[in-house]
Design a protein around this motif. Structure first.
Motif, PDB file in Angstrom:
ATOM      1  N   MET A   1    -166.537  16.207 107.963  1.00 45.21           N
ATOM      2  CA  MET A   1    -165.247  16.101 108.659  1.00 45.21           C
ATOM      3  C   MET A   1    -164.233  15.378 107.787  1.00 45.21           C
ATOM      4  O   MET A   1    -163.071  15.747 107.745  1.00 45.21           O
ATOM      5  CB  MET A   1    -165.469  15.343 109.964  1.00 45.21           C
ATOM      6  N   ASN A   3    -163.886  15.284 104.496  1.00 39.88           N
ATOM      7  CA  ASN A   3    -163.326  16.092 103.427  1.00 39.88           C
ATOM      8  C   ASN A   3    -162.154  16.919 103.926  1.00 39.88           C
ATOM      9  O   ASN A   3    -161.139  17.061 103.258  1.00 39.88           O
ATOM     10  CB  ASN A   3    -164.397  17.022 102.873  1.00 39.88           C
ATOM     11  N   MET A   4    -162.326  17.478 105.126  1.00 39.71           N
ATOM     12  CA  MET A   4    -161.268  18.297 105.695  1.00 39.71           C
ATOM     13  C   MET A   4    -160.069  17.447 106.043  1.00 39.71           C
ATOM     14  O   MET A   4    -158.933  17.862 105.837  1.00 39.71           O
ATOM     15  CB  MET A   4    -161.816  19.000 106.934  1.00 39.71           C
ATOM     16  N   GLU A   7    -157.968  16.862 103.093  1.00 33.16           N
ATOM     17  CA  GLU A   7    -157.182  18.059 102.801  1.00 33.16           C
ATOM     18  C   GLU A   7    -155.983  18.167 103.725  1.00 33.16           C
ATOM     19  O   GLU A   7    -154.886  18.524 103.303  1.00 33.16           O
ATOM     20  CB  GLU A   7    -158.057  19.311 102.965  1.00 33.16           C
ATOM     21  N   LEU A   8    -156.207  17.862 104.994  1.00 34.91           N
ATOM     22  CA  LEU A   8    -155.123  18.001 105.973  1.00 34.91           C
ATOM     23  C   LEU A   8    -154.003  17.010 105.696  1.00 34.91           C
ATOM     24  O   LEU A   8    -152.830  17.346 105.796  1.00 34.91           O
ATOM     25  CB  LEU A   8    -155.669  17.792 107.390  1.00 34.91           C
ATOM     26  N   LYS A  10    -153.280  15.763 102.762  1.00 33.57           N
ATOM     27  CA  LYS A  10    -152.601  16.246 101.560  1.00 33.57           C
ATOM     28  C   LYS A  10    -151.595  17.331 101.919  1.00 33.57           C
ATOM     29  O   LYS A  10    -150.503  17.404 101.370  1.00 33.57           O
ATOM     30  CB  LYS A  10    -153.637  16.846 100.594  1.00 33.57           C
ATOM     31  N   GLN A  11    -152.001  18.167 102.855  1.00 33.09           N
ATOM     32  CA  GLN A  11    -151.165  19.298 103.239  1.00 33.09           C
ATOM     33  C   GLN A  11    -149.823  18.845 103.809  1.00 33.09           C
ATOM     34  O   GLN A  11    -148.827  19.535 103.676  1.00 33.09           O
ATOM     35  CB  GLN A  11    -151.934  20.160 104.248  1.00 33.09           C
ATOM     36  N   ARG A  14    -147.267  18.907 101.193  1.00 33.23           N
ATOM     37  CA  ARG A  14    -147.097  20.116 100.385  1.00 33.23           C
ATOM     38  C   ARG A  14    -146.076  21.043 101.029  1.00 33.23           C
ATOM     39  O   ARG A  14    -145.744  20.911 102.190  1.00 33.23           O
ATOM     40  CB  ARG A  14    -148.440  20.851 100.281  1.00 33.23           C
ATOM     41  N   PHE A  17    -147.132  26.937 103.175  1.00 35.75           N
ATOM     42  CA  PHE A  17    -147.752  27.997 102.388  1.00 35.75           C
ATOM     43  C   PHE A  17    -147.322  29.388 102.820  1.00 35.75           C
ATOM     44  O   PHE A  17    -147.170  30.284 102.013  1.00 35.75           O
ATOM     45  CB  PHE A  17    -149.274  27.874 102.475  1.00 35.75           C
ATOM     46  N   VAL A  50    -142.763  42.636  95.495  1.00 30.89           N
ATOM     47  CA  VAL A  50    -144.059  43.273  95.242  1.00 30.89           C
ATOM     48  C   VAL A  50    -144.278  43.358  93.734  1.00 30.89           C
ATOM     49  O   VAL A  50    -143.323  43.396  92.966  1.00 30.89           O
ATOM     50  CB  VAL A  50    -144.121  44.680  95.871  1.00 30.89           C
ATOM     51  N   PRO A  51    -145.546  43.363  93.288  1.00 29.96           N
ATOM     52  CA  PRO A  51    -145.817  43.440  91.857  1.00 29.96           C
ATOM     53  C   PRO A  51    -145.518  44.838  91.324  1.00 29.96           C
ATOM     54  O   PRO A  51    -145.417  45.783  92.100  1.00 29.96           O
ATOM     55  CB  PRO A  51    -147.317  43.137  91.768  1.00 29.96           C
ATOM     56  N   PHE A  54    -146.784  48.813  92.535  1.00 27.80           N
ATOM     57  CA  PHE A  54    -147.098  48.790  93.966  1.00 27.80           C
ATOM     58  C   PHE A  54    -147.033  50.212  94.516  1.00 27.80           C
ATOM     59  O   PHE A  54    -146.187  51.003  94.121  1.00 27.80           O
ATOM     60  CB  PHE A  54    -146.080  47.885  94.663  1.00 27.80           C
ATOM     61  N   ARG A  55    -147.972  50.503  95.436  1.00 31.73           N
ATOM     62  CA  ARG A  55    -147.982  51.848  96.018  1.00 31.73           C
ATOM     63  C   ARG A  55    -147.246  51.824  97.348  1.00 31.73           C
ATOM     64  O   ARG A  55    -147.852  51.572  98.379  1.00 31.73           O
ATOM     65  CB  ARG A  55    -149.423  52.321  96.212  1.00 31.73           C
TER      66      ARG A  55
END
Lengths: 125, 419
Positions: A1, A3-4, A7-8, A10-11, A14, A17, A50-51, A54-55
């Motif tokens: 728990m 570790n998560m 991360e949270l 830290k988020q 940031r 996303f 788009v790269p 792209f199709r």
């Protein structure tokens, strides 16, 4: 728990996303919003680029088509229909699976993929 | 004796029959589980498939091999390379087509990118089933990078459409190679982080340790494949047992939990461990493939019409195997010198793995059903193969029913023959 949780935390510092929505709040009318963007009254978050390669939607150039039917043969979804009279093809966008096989096989490059991907619509034309 | 699920509700004084599905929030895809429970403990498990039969094999026998490539991608949304890869290998083995080395490397890279994306998606779903939604969002964020790389390589995020019989359709340039290398490094690190989050978590550990145990013996008896089998300590991996593509050069070793946690119990925890470590394994394979990429052609034949003409001339049967993220995919193709194949049969990995639900669920609690069901990473739409619809109730023809029908027909014919 733990570790998560690290991360949270830290988020929190940031950048968000997920990709931004075109507008911050849901507009009352989508088409009205788009028109006001065109007039330059409001700003819109642009769609994610788009790269290369792209199709997207397939562009058909009728003048270049020689009616060789190769695209009809390889299309997995019957999206390309051959018109006997004109010796040309008709491309049905709503059946297309965007595999791009017809683009590869076309000898005169009459079919080309484009970068368009916002294709959802209420009508079939 | 009455089967579980014949009636729903109280069966006897202290057993209940309940059904989960076909459409149920705990299951991502339609399957119906019929369970008999005594209190909270599951006593009897049965399940009904064929809720999403689409007749793809039948459609395939009306199309030419190049059209089937794109049809086979639609068997499964997530493992679309796997089915196409196996189909290509089957057709190549019939026609005796040699795949150029560069194409074999590109195929391997794309297949491994797909494994990364599938395993991370699965990790997110498993976390969600456990009620650990922050880990789910973390996993989905990590998955975005591989999807972007796939989009750059193939032209679309999910449906790759890069396979071609005898090679691949798109080459990889230097810039793309750099992007793929970056992604491989990122996922090496990401796999370690995910392992810390998932395996180091005491709640996940207590929830999944000794839940849904599949013993090595059961696993061998039920022919489980893929990470489900490897988590039970069976070293089974097509990439190791029958290497193809670039795997002979890379040398893949089947991942078992004793290398990660030190012991093999065959429970849900082991399956999480194996899948997360396979992300790192895939990243390593991709790194090696990009480094050792040979130069040369990318396809046996560039022109699709020439290739189709060549395939029209061949006859024979072929099989193609590929290690999909969920296990071994198996395709059988029979060409008879016509445009469309005479027969095309697909065996998806979930078909083997589903039966392992029974030993896993026996004795478990009702609350463990979503976790156990998700732990084999089921994909129902790949698996559904036969369904009979008629005016009455819908039914599935089993072997004994088919046999009875056949005997009945023979009797009828004999009666007709009598003067």
């Amino acid at each position: 728990m733990l570790n998560m949780q690290i991360e949270l935390v830290k988020q929190l510092f940031r950048r968000t996303f997920t990709n931004r929505f075109p507008s911050k709040r849901i507009p009352k009318s989508v088409s009205g919003f788009l028109r006001s963007v065109e007039r330059g009254e409001r700003k819109m978050n642009p769609p994610v680029p788009v790269p290369p390669g792209f199709r997207g939607r397939i562009n058909y150039d009728k003048k270049k088509c020689i009616g060789c039917r190769l695209c009809v043969k390889v299309c997995p979804a019957d999206a390309v229909v051959f018109l006997e009279k004109e010796k040309k093809i008709r491309y049905h966008l709503f059946r297309c699976t965007f595999c791009g096989q017809c683009v590869d096989v076309c000898p005169t490059k009459a079919l080309q993929t484009t970068n368009e991907f916002l294709l959802a619509d209420y009508e079939k034309d | 004796m009455r089967k579980a699920g014949d009636i729903i509700g109280q069966e006897s004084r202290d057993t209940y029959s309940i059904c989960v599905g076909p459409v149920h929030p705990a299951l991502k895809e339609p399957v119906r589980l019929n369970l008999r429970v005594r209190g909270e403990r599951i006593e009897h498990v049965d399940f009904e498939l064929s809720q999403v039969h689409r007749g793809i094999e039948w459609m395939g026998t009306r199309r030419n091999p190049i059209q089937i490539l794109y049809l086979s991608e639609r068997i499964c949304g997530i493992c679309n390379i796997c089915h196409t890869f196996a189909f290509c290998r089957a057709v190549e083995s019939i026609a005796g087509i040699e795949v150029p080395p560069r194409a074999r490397y590109i195929r391997t890279i794309v297949a491994e990118l797909e494994r990364i994306h599938s395993h991370i998606l699965w990790a997110g779903v498993a976390a969600h089933e456990l009620g650990f939604d922050s880990a789910m969002h973390y996993a989905f964020r990590a998955r975005e990078k591989v999807l972007d790389v796939i989009e750059n390589l193939t032209g679309n995020r999910i449906m790759k459409a890069i396979m071609m019989i005898g090679g691949v359709r798109r080459d990889m340039d230097k810039g793309q190679a750099r992007l793929v290398m970056e992604a491989a490094d990122f996922y090496s690190r990401c796999s370690r982080k995910l392992e810390k989050i998932f395996l180091g978590d005491p709640v996940i550990k207590s929830r999944t340790r000794d839940t849904g145990i599949l013993t090595r013996h059961d696993c061998l008896a039920l022919c489980s494949v893929g990470p489900t089998a490897r988590a039970s300590g069976v070293r089974k991996d097509v990439r190791q047992d029958e290497p193809y593509g670039a795997y002979p050069d890379v040398g893949v070793k089947a991942m078992t939990p004793d290398e990660i946690t030190g012991e093999t119990r065959g429970d849900v925890y082991d399956r999480i461990a194996v899948r997360l470590r396979e992300i790192k394994q895939s990243a390593d394979i991709i790194g090696r493939c990009v480094k050792d990429m040979p130069e040369g052609k990318i396809a046996h034949e560039d022109k699709a019409n020439v290739l189709l003409g060549e395939l029209r001339g061949v006859q024979g049967e072929g099989i193609g195997r590929h290690e999909a993220p969920r296990g071994e995919v198996f395709h059988y193709v029979k060409l008879v010198g016509e445009e469309a194949p005479y027969s095309w049969k697909v065996r998806a990995p979930t078909y083997n793995n589903l039966l392992s639900w029974i030993p896993m669920m026996l004795g478990a609690q009702i609350a463990d059903i979503p976790v156990i069901a998700a732990s084999i990473d089921p994909c129902m739409s790949c698996t559904n193969r036969a369904v009979v619809t008629g005016p009455g109730r819908r039914q599935v023809l089993g072997q004994d029913m088919l046999h009875d029908l056949s005997v009945k027909r023979t009797r009828e014919l004999r009666r007709g023959l009598r003067p």
